[in-house]
Motif scaffolding. Structure first.
Motif, short mmCIF file in Angstrom:
data_model
loop_
_atom_site.label_atom_id
_atom_site.label_comp_id
_atom_site.label_asym_id
_atom_site.label_seq_id
_atom_site.Cartn_x
_atom_site.Cartn_y
_atom_site.Cartn_z
N THR A 21 -8.75 44.05 53.08
CA THR A 21 -7.81 44.80 52.25
C THR A 21 -6.42 44.15 52.30
OG1 THR A 21 -7.05 46.25 54.01
CG2 THR A 21 -9.04 46.95 52.81
N ALA A 22 -5.57 44.56 51.39
CA ALA A 22 -4.19 44.05 51.38
C ALA A 22 -3.49 44.39 52.69
CB ALA A 22 -3.43 44.61 50.19
N ALA A 23 -3.70 45.59 53.19
CA ALA A 23 -3.07 45.99 54.45
C ALA A 23 -3.55 45.12 55.60
CB ALA A 23 -3.35 47.47 54.74
N GLN A 24 -4.84 44.79 55.62
CA GLN A 24 -5.37 43.93 56.65
C GLN A 24 -4.81 42.51 56.54
OE1 GLN A 24 -9.48 44.76 55.69
NE2 GLN A 24 -9.78 45.82 57.65
N ASP A 25 -4.66 42.03 55.30
CA ASP A 25 -4.06 40.71 55.09
C ASP A 25 -2.63 40.67 55.62
OD1 ASP A 25 -6.29 39.59 53.89
OD2 ASP A 25 -5.60 40.01 51.85
N ILE A 26 -1.85 41.71 55.31
CA ILE A 26 -0.46 41.76 55.77
C ILE A 26 -0.41 41.84 57.29
CG2 ILE A 26 1.64 43.16 55.78
CD1 ILE A 26 0.92 43.90 52.84
N ALA A 27 -1.24 42.68 57.87
CA ALA A 27 -1.26 42.82 59.33
C ALA A 27 -1.65 41.50 60.00
CB ALA A 27 -2.21 43.93 59.74
N ASN A 28 -2.66 40.83 59.46
CA ASN A 28 -3.09 39.55 60.01
C ASN A 28 -1.97 38.53 59.94
OD1 ASN A 28 -5.12 37.72 61.08
ND2 ASN A 28 -5.03 36.75 59.06
N TRP A 29 -1.29 38.47 58.80
CA TRP A 29 -0.17 37.55 58.65
C TRP A 29 0.93 37.87 59.66
CZ3 TRP A 29 4.77 39.03 57.20
CH2 TRP A 29 5.68 37.98 57.05
N VAL A 69 0.85 39.28 62.59
CA VAL A 69 0.57 38.99 64.00
C VAL A 69 0.31 37.51 64.26
CG1 VAL A 69 -0.29 41.31 64.48
CG2 VAL A 69 -1.90 39.52 63.83
N THR A 70 0.07 36.72 63.21
CA THR A 70 -0.19 35.29 63.42
C THR A 70 0.94 34.39 62.95
OG1 THR A 70 -1.34 35.09 61.30
CG2 THR A 70 -2.69 35.60 63.26
N ALA A 71 1.98 34.94 62.36
CA ALA A 71 3.08 34.13 61.84
C ALA A 71 3.81 33.42 62.97
CB ALA A 71 4.05 35.02 61.05
N ASP A 72 4.18 32.18 62.71
CA ASP A 72 4.93 31.38 63.67
C ASP A 72 6.39 31.37 63.24
OD1 ASP A 72 5.95 29.57 65.46
OD2 ASP A 72 4.93 27.84 64.61
N PHE A 73 7.22 32.03 64.00
CA PHE A 73 8.62 32.16 63.63
C PHE A 73 9.52 31.13 64.31
CE2 PHE A 73 6.86 36.54 63.38
CZ PHE A 73 6.85 36.62 62.00
N ALA A 74 8.94 30.18 65.01
CA ALA A 74 9.73 29.21 65.77
C ALA A 74 10.68 28.41 64.89
CB ALA A 74 8.80 28.28 66.54
N GLU A 75 10.26 28.07 63.69
CA GLU A 75 11.11 27.25 62.82
C GLU A 75 11.55 28.00 61.56
OE1 GLU A 75 9.63 23.29 62.21
OE2 GLU A 75 8.66 23.30 64.16
N CYS A 76 11.56 29.31 61.61
CA CYS A 76 11.96 30.11 60.45
C CYS A 76 13.47 30.12 60.31
CB CYS A 76 11.46 31.53 60.60
SG CYS A 76 9.68 31.68 60.51
N THR A 77 13.90 30.21 59.10
CA THR A 77 15.32 30.36 58.84
C THR A 77 15.74 31.80 59.10
OG1 THR A 77 15.00 30.97 56.54
CG2 THR A 77 15.19 28.60 57.03
N SER A 78 17.01 32.02 59.17
CA SER A 78 17.53 33.37 59.37
C SER A 78 17.11 34.30 58.24
CB SER A 78 19.06 33.32 59.47
OG SER A 78 19.59 34.61 59.58
N ALA A 79 17.15 33.78 57.01
CA ALA A 79 16.76 34.61 55.87
C ALA A 79 15.29 35.01 55.96
CB ALA A 79 17.02 33.86 54.57
N ARG A 80 14.44 34.07 56.35
CA ARG A 80 13.02 34.39 56.45
C ARG A 80 12.78 35.42 57.55
NH1 ARG A 80 7.63 30.66 56.62
NH2 ARG A 80 6.29 32.37 57.20
#
Length: 92
Positions: free
Chosen positions: A2-10, A12-23
């Motif tokens: 489901t869309a909710a499962q896709d969002i939740a998966n994203w 918990v697995t997102a790598d924020f080490a090189e994210c910009t402040s805006a992201r």
């Protein structure tokens, strides 16, 4: 999935080490909104809004947290109220 499962998966697995402040702000805001919605959809104001919106017409737009379908504008209104019923704007 489901869309909710896709969002939740994203989320918990997102790598924020090189994210910009805006992201980081966007991610924080999306996660905050989902959390606020989850907490708020059962709130009395959200339930009263849903009760009123039922008379505005059925349709094919989802009312999150329920099995109900309303016309797009009433569904968006109910979903928005639910997402902000317990919103404390804790993102910077």
């Amino acid at each position: 999935m489901t869309a909710a499962q896709d969002i939740a998966n994203w989320a918990v697995t997102a790598d924020f080490a090189e994210c910009t402040s805006a992201r980081k702000t966007v991610v924080c805001s999306v996660v905050d909104t989902i959390g606020c919605f989850h907490a708020g959809w059962r709130d009395p104001v959200a339930q009263k809004t849903l009760s009123a919106a039922r008379s505005w017409g059925s349709g094919n737009a989802a009312v999150f947290g329920t099995n109900e379908r309303l016309a797009p504008l009433p569904a968006a209104f109910v979903n928005g109220v639910s997402a902000h019923a317990l919103d404390y704007d804790d993102c910077e």
